[in-house]
Design a protein around this motif. Structure first.
Motif, PDB file in Angstrom:
ATOM      1  N   LEU A  63      13.776  21.413  -2.368  1.00 18.06           N
ATOM      2  CA  LEU A  63      14.634  21.400  -1.188  1.00 18.06           C
ATOM      3  C   LEU A  63      14.677  20.008  -0.565  1.00 18.06           C
ATOM      4  N   PHE A  64      15.889  19.547  -0.213  1.00 14.99           N
ATOM      5  CA  PHE A  64      16.029  18.314   0.553  1.00 14.99           C
ATOM      6  C   PHE A  64      15.630  18.580   2.003  1.00 14.99           C
ATOM      7  N   GLY A  65      15.010  17.574   2.616  1.00 12.85           N
ATOM      8  CA  GLY A  65      14.648  17.707   4.018  1.00 12.85           C
ATOM      9  C   GLY A  65      14.457  16.365   4.687  1.00 12.85           C
ATOM     10  N   ILE A  66      14.368  16.409   6.022  1.00 14.83           N
ATOM     11  CA  ILE A  66      14.066  15.243   6.841  1.00 14.83           C
ATOM     12  C   ILE A  66      12.603  15.356   7.265  1.00 14.83           C
ATOM     13  N   TYR A  67      11.837  14.290   7.030  1.00 13.84           N
ATOM     14  CA  TYR A  67      10.394  14.311   7.268  1.00 13.84           C
ATOM     15  C   TYR A  67       9.981  13.160   8.180  1.00 13.84           C
ATOM     16  N   VAL A 126      12.359  15.340  -1.096  1.00 15.32           N
ATOM     17  CA  VAL A 126      12.560  16.617  -1.766  1.00 15.32           C
ATOM     18  C   VAL A 126      11.186  17.220  -2.005  1.00 15.32           C
ATOM     19  N   ARG A 127      10.982  18.410  -1.457  1.00 10.55           N
ATOM     20  CA  ARG A 127       9.717  19.114  -1.621  1.00 10.55           C
ATOM     21  C   ARG A 127      10.029  20.536  -2.100  1.00 10.55           C
ATOM     22  N   GLU A 128       9.455  20.895  -3.227  1.00 11.70           N
ATOM     23  CA  GLU A 128       9.662  22.215  -3.832  1.00 11.70           C
ATOM     24  C   GLU A 128      11.148  22.520  -3.999  1.00 11.70           C
ATOM     25  N   GLN A 159       0.845  -1.184   0.000  1.00  5.27           N
ATOM     26  CA  GLN A 159       0.000   0.000   0.000  1.00  5.27           C
ATOM     27  C   GLN A 159       0.882   1.236   0.000  1.00  5.27           C
ATOM     28  N   ARG A 160       0.526   2.188  -0.823  1.00  2.63           N
ATOM     29  CA  ARG A 160       1.328   3.410  -0.915  1.00  2.63           C
ATOM     30  C   ARG A 160       1.234   4.207   0.375  1.00  2.63           C
ATOM     31  N   VAL A 161       2.376   4.721   0.824  1.00  2.00           N
ATOM     32  CA  VAL A 161       2.431   5.495   2.060  1.00  2.00           C
ATOM     33  C   VAL A 161       2.546   6.990   1.763  1.00  2.00           C
ATOM     34  N   THR A 162       3.572   7.400   1.031  1.00  2.00           N
ATOM     35  CA  THR A 162       3.781   8.827   0.769  1.00  2.00           C
ATOM     36  C   THR A 162       3.044   9.254  -0.496  1.00  2.00           C
ATOM     37  N   ALA A 163       2.258  10.319  -0.378  1.00  9.01           N
ATOM     38  CA  ALA A 163       1.522  10.832  -1.530  1.00  9.01           C
ATOM     39  C   ALA A 163       2.453  11.531  -2.509  1.00  9.01           C
ATOM     40  N   LYS A 164       3.528  12.122  -1.988  1.00 12.21           N
ATOM     41  CA  LYS A 164       4.450  12.884  -2.819  1.00 12.21           C
ATOM     42  C   LYS A 164       5.748  12.119  -3.023  1.00 12.21           C
ATOM     43  N   SER A 165       6.420  12.440  -4.126  1.00 11.01           N
ATOM     44  CA  SER A 165       7.724  11.863  -4.404  1.00 11.01           C
ATOM     45  C   SER A 165       8.669  12.989  -4.816  1.00 11.01           C
ATOM     46  N   PRO A 166       9.996  12.788  -4.664  1.00 16.40           N
ATOM     47  CA  PRO A 166      10.615  11.571  -4.145  1.00 16.40           C
ATOM     48  C   PRO A 166      10.614  11.524  -2.616  1.00 16.40           C
ATOM     49  N   SER A 167      10.483  10.309  -2.096  1.00 17.94           N
ATOM     50  CA  SER A 167      10.524  10.043  -0.656  1.00 17.94           C
ATOM     51  C   SER A 167      11.311   8.764  -0.437  1.00 17.94           C
ATOM     52  N   TRP A 168      12.339   8.830   0.375  1.00 22.70           N
ATOM     53  CA  TRP A 168      13.199   7.673   0.630  1.00 22.70           C
ATOM     54  C   TRP A 168      13.081   7.256   2.092  1.00 22.70           C
TER      55      TRP A 168
END
Length: 276
Positions: free
Chosen positions: A136-140, A132-134, A107-116
């Motif tokens: 920018l790299f970040g920790i989520y 990566v959102r907009e 089942q898909r977890v993250t709606a957005k990509s890329p997500s590692w």
């Protein structure tokens, strides 16, 4: 890949590493199962169990997800497998799958990509990951089902390799925000940012031990860009008691050696992959 892949265990009670499995296949990124009986590894886009009593690669059926990278893990209760996959052409997406059910579909977890994907909180309720959102790299962080995505820290530099501390209060990660990649930690609400290493090495993928006393991480030679494979690297140890670091082993490895949490449940050992 240089030569053969070796799945290794470093035992702190013995003070040295020993091989579990050697293969011509390219394997990477071991996790320990919560019951301590097996390891989970990536191999050329698939996932495999390795039973420690009878080590061999036993493929896991991940349904329509056929291009898994080496970001994966298991919830502390042993019931859910999480992994990153880029089968569907939009970049890495995190998926979850129930273990122990023969016909379980991911089942898909993250709606957005890329997500590692990188880790699960000790209480099993929250995942941490790099995204990566907009631009920018970040920790989520997010709940196991992907709801409540929250950015802990982001910026114009690289942020990667998050893992929860033993008490679940901190996220350890690596970033080049002050130059070469160093280890950092930050509270889950984004406060209390601390730099944890400061040396000439290029440090990646910190993994706190279950007892909270140690952190194992990957160190590249000075000047290394990114986290390439097939390099002379070292696995190093940070001790909470002193804040000091030391080298445990020097190997040929890098990308895929310890990308994800690889401590044994009892904190006596950790797993890694090298090449010979």
């Amino acid at each position: 890949m240089a030569g053969r892949s070796r799945l290794m265990i470093y035992d702190f009670e013995e003070g040295h590493a020993f091989p579990v499995l050697e293969t011509e296949r390219e394997i990477s990124a071991p996790n320990w199962t919560p019951d301590g009986t097996a390891l989970l590894v990536n191999g050329e886009g698939s996932l495999y169990w390795v039973d420690l009593d009878a080590p061999e690669l036993l493929e896991i059926d991940t349904g329509l997800c056929l291009r898994l990278n080496n970001d994966h893990g298991i919830t502390p209760d042993g019931e859910t497998l999480l992994f990153s996959d880029h089968t569907f052409g939009e970049g890495a997406v995190i998926w979850r799958m129930a273990l122990g059910e023969e016909e379980a579909d991911p089942q898909r977890v993250t709606a957005k990509s890329p997500s590692w994907f990188h880790g699960v909180s000790p209480d099993g309720t929250t995942i941490c990951y790099t995204a990566v959102r907009e631009g920018l790299f970040g920790i989520y962080t997010a709940a196991l089902d992907g709801t409540g995505e929250s950015c802990v820290i982001e910026g114009a530099h690289h942020y990667d390799g998050p893992d929860f501390s033993a008490d679940g209060e901190w996220l350890w990660f690596n970033s080049d925000r002050t130059g070469a990649s160093e280890l950092w930690r930050v509270r889950r609400d984004g406060s209390g940012l601390e730099r944890m290493t400061d040396d000439a090495l290029v440090n990646w993928f910190p993994h706190p031990s279950p007892d909270g006393e140690k952190v194992v991480y990957l160190a590249y030679p000075e000047g290394t860009v990114g986290h390439p494979a097939d390099m002379h690297v070292s696995l190093r140890l940070w001790r909470a008691e002193t804040g000091q670091t030391e080298t445990l082993v020097e190997i040929t490895g890098g990308q895929g050696t310890i990308n994800v949490p690889s401590w044994s449940p009892d904190g006596v050992a950790f797993a890694y992959v090298d090449h010979v």
